[in-house]
Motif scaffolding. Structure first.
Motif, PDB file in Angstrom:
ATOM      1  N   GLU A   1      59.435  96.993  40.184  1.00  0.00           N
ATOM      2  CA  GLU A   1      58.291  96.853  41.070  1.00  0.00           C
ATOM      3  C   GLU A   1      57.863  95.398  41.195  1.00  0.00           C
ATOM      4  O   GLU A   1      57.722  94.691  40.198  1.00  0.00           O
ATOM      5  CB  GLU A   1      57.118  97.691  40.559  1.00  0.00           C
ATOM      6  N   GLY A   2      57.662  94.962  42.406  1.00  0.00           N
ATOM      7  CA  GLY A   2      57.247  93.591  42.674  1.00  0.00           C
ATOM      8  C   GLY A   2      58.397  92.647  42.930  1.00  0.00           C
ATOM      9  O   GLY A   2      58.176  91.514  43.384  1.00  0.00           O
ATOM     10  N   SER A   3      59.644  93.069  42.650  1.00  0.00           N
ATOM     11  CA  SER A   3      60.796  92.202  42.894  1.00  0.00           C
ATOM     12  C   SER A   3      61.056  92.084  44.391  1.00  0.00           C
ATOM     13  O   SER A   3      60.559  92.879  45.198  1.00  0.00           O
ATOM     14  CB  SER A   3      62.043  92.763  42.204  1.00  0.00           C
ATOM     15  N   ALA A   4      61.862  91.100  44.765  1.00  0.00           N
ATOM     16  CA  ALA A   4      62.185  90.909  46.179  1.00  0.00           C
ATOM     17  C   ALA A   4      62.905  92.128  46.738  1.00  0.00           C
ATOM     18  O   ALA A   4      62.648  92.548  47.876  1.00  0.00           O
ATOM     19  CB  ALA A   4      63.041  89.653  46.338  1.00  0.00           C
ATOM     20  N   GLU A   5      63.797  92.717  45.912  1.00  0.00           N
ATOM     21  CA  GLU A   5      64.536  93.894  46.361  1.00  0.00           C
ATOM     22  C   GLU A   5      63.596  95.084  46.557  1.00  0.00           C
ATOM     23  O   GLU A   5      63.732  95.857  47.517  1.00  0.00           O
ATOM     24  CB  GLU A   5      65.628  94.255  45.350  1.00  0.00           C
ATOM     25  N   TRP A   6      62.634  95.237  45.657  1.00  0.00           N
ATOM     26  CA  TRP A   6      61.666  96.319  45.738  1.00  0.00           C
ATOM     27  C   TRP A   6      60.805  96.168  46.997  1.00  0.00           C
ATOM     28  O   TRP A   6      60.572  97.131  47.722  1.00  0.00           O
ATOM     29  CB  TRP A   6      60.788  96.302  44.489  1.00  0.00           C
ATOM     30  N   THR A   7      60.375  94.943  47.247  1.00  0.00           N
ATOM     31  CA  THR A   7      59.556  94.664  48.429  1.00  0.00           C
ATOM     32  C   THR A   7      60.332  94.972  49.706  1.00  0.00           C
ATOM     33  O   THR A   7      59.793  95.577  50.652  1.00  0.00           O
ATOM     34  CB  THR A   7      59.101  93.198  48.440  1.00  0.00           C
ATOM     35  N   GLU A   8      61.598  94.582  49.752  1.00  0.00           N
ATOM     36  CA  GLU A   8      62.416  94.827  50.933  1.00  0.00           C
ATOM     37  C   GLU A   8      62.651  96.327  51.136  1.00  0.00           C
ATOM     38  O   GLU A   8      62.659  96.816  52.267  1.00  0.00           O
ATOM     39  CB  GLU A   8      63.768  94.103  50.797  1.00  0.00           C
TER      40      GLU A   8
END
Length: 498
Positions: A395-402
């Motif tokens: 959660e909060g990672s760039a991949e999660w955001t995308e």
């Protein structure tokens, strides 16, 4: 040259030439009448060779004589007996006699690259009686017209007829006046008008554009084409509003583009995919161009709401809102340029062609309900798969955001597919649409706040912000962070119902 706009509310009747009109002073709210005045009116009506304006119940004319000589554009309002009229007087019109731009802009999405040509010449001998209210103000105008008309279309013919027109004036008219006038004029010899306008009678039948609707047991193809027609009409209606940068117009036109694309992607086997692929690509490009202007509008609104409760300096306000205003202005100019291109008009022509002659796909003859169930099931499965992938990411990672952004787009596609089924009036579709909209809205709030936090960080790192404004930026950033947490919580709650 500024056009003058008004809404005219009138009644029109056919009548025998020379027939004496009843005494209109008996109408409610009328206490007197001015002396009758006779004027001669000469009008040339303009349209395309395809009669694109007449087919949409729009008239454009150049008229001399009377108190309102000039160019007129009359459009339907959706209210019986009412039309929206734009007028440009000759003093404000081009000296070369060309149609004023102010009258072309509202209809260019219909006329496109097709030339406006004279299609009818109409001469009217009009006897006008102005009806007066208790305070002496005009409340209505009664016109007795003797009309001669010549169609300028190939094979056009000459006609003569008489008619009555009764028009309300201003807002002072008695609320029952129009209804009472219709009753009185019918009893006095007036007959239902054979045409909605003098132009319609002069040129005869036209290929009128009708509102799309479905039968009781529609096929998938009928449902899809009806939906395409609805969103095509929406796109056309918002086109002139985008051209004058009206409030929310860019957003609504962009939505129309996206809804059109969602029909192709949500029901890929109902229409021939080889024919829809190019349309989908062109609509995607148009939506992206409009999106630049829309994104800046959203950001300006966010900036306004964030700064409203803060004691920000003019410099900080300029850093947040000033730059965004310049971006918005550039984006609107780019949108206008795209909307004046041959490519845009070709896209509109292609959509019209598809509605008129839809290319069927392998599922065209499916029952519409079966096709919608199939589309919704496929879309829900895609969202659940994306949610499963989300659960494996930090959660909060760039991949999660995308991935959150991906889920939002899929939820929007699901919502549009269920919206397409609205004419079928199924409660289960509305329930799915409600959940999809809630997911889209919550994740949209997350996306907006994340973009804004990034902008705040850039301003803070610029080295040009005072200590007081740094404090303000910190407060705003904390509010945005809290907004993100609330939106994610909302998403998780409503996503369970999908």
């Amino acid at each position: 040259m500024a056009a003058v706009e008004q809404v005219e509310v009138e009644l029109k009747f056919d009548v025998d030439a020379g027939h004496t009109a009843p005494d209109l002073r008996v109408l409610p709210g009328v206490v007197g009448a001015a002396a009758p005045e006779t004027v001669n009116l000469d009008a040339t009506y303009f349209d395309t060779e395809n009669l694109d304006l007449a087919g949409n119940r729009i008239t454009m004319r150049r008229r001399t004589g009377g108190h309102d000589s000039g160019w007129h554009l009359k459009q339907p309002t959706g209210i019986a007996g009412a039309r929206r009229e734009l007028q440009v007087r000759f003093d404000d019109a081009p000296a070369d006699g060309d149609v004023p731009d102010d009258l072309i802009t509202p209809v260019v999405a219909l006329t496109r690259t097709r030339k406006l040509i004279p299609v009818a010449a109409v001469s009217t001998t009009r006897t006008i009686t102005t009806l007066l209210g208790a305070d002496g103000r005009p409340v209505a105008e009664f016109a007795e017209d003797l009309v001669t008309a010549q169609s300028l279309l190939p094979g056009g013919h000459f006609q003569e007829w008489a008619e009555w027109e009764f028009e309300l004036l201003g807002t002072e008219a008695h609320p029952r006046l129009l209804k009472a006038a219709e009753k009185l004029l019918r009893a006095g010899g007036g007959r239902t008008a054979s045409s909605a306008s003098k132009l319609a009678r002069a040129i005869g039948s036209t290929p009128s554009v009708s509102e799309p609707h479905l039968g009781k047991r529609p096929t998938a193809l009928e449902l899809v084409i009806t939906d395409i027609a609805i969103h095509r009409n929406s796109l056309i209606s918002y086109d002139p509003l985008v051209r004058v940068d009206a409030d929310d117009a860019v957003h609504q036109m962009r939505v129309a583009c996206r809804r059109l694309r969602s029909v192709f992607s949500g029901f890929p086997s109902v229409l021939d995919a080889t024919r829809t692929a190019h349309l989908s690509t062109e609509l995607q490009l148009l939506a992206r161009i409009l999106g630049d202007a829309r994104d800046s509008e959203v950001q300006l609104a966010i900036d306004d709401s964030l700064l409203r409760a803060e004691n920000a300096s003019p410099e900080l306000i300029a850093a947040l809102a000033g730059a965004e205003t310049a971006i918005h202005d550039r984006a609107i100019r780019a949108a206008h340029a795209a909307m004046n291109s041959d490519r845009y008009f070709a896209l509109l022509d292609a959509i019209d062609e598809m509605i008129a002659s839809p290319p069927p796909g392998p599922d065209a003859d499916l029952d519409a309900v079966v096709a919608v169930d199939k589309a919704i099931a496929k879309s829900r499965k895609s969202i659940r798969k994306a949610q499963s992938t989300l659960s494996t990411l930090t959660e909060g990672s760039a991949e999660w955001t995308e991935q959150m952004h991906t889920i939002r787009k899929k939820a929007k596609r699901l919502r549009y597919s269920t919206d397409a089924a609205e004419p079928l009036a199924r409660k289960r579709y509305r329930k799915v649409a409600k959940v999809a909209k809630a997911i889209q809205s919550a994740l949209g709030d997350v996306n907006d706040a994340q973009i804004n936090r990034h902008r705040l960080a850039e301003i803070a790192a610029s080295g040009t912000v005072s200590a007081a404004d740094m404090f303000v930026l910190g407060r705003i950033d904390a509010r945005q962070e809290a907004d993100i947490e609330r939106a994610i919580a909302t998403y998780r709650r409503v996503a369970k119902d999908l």
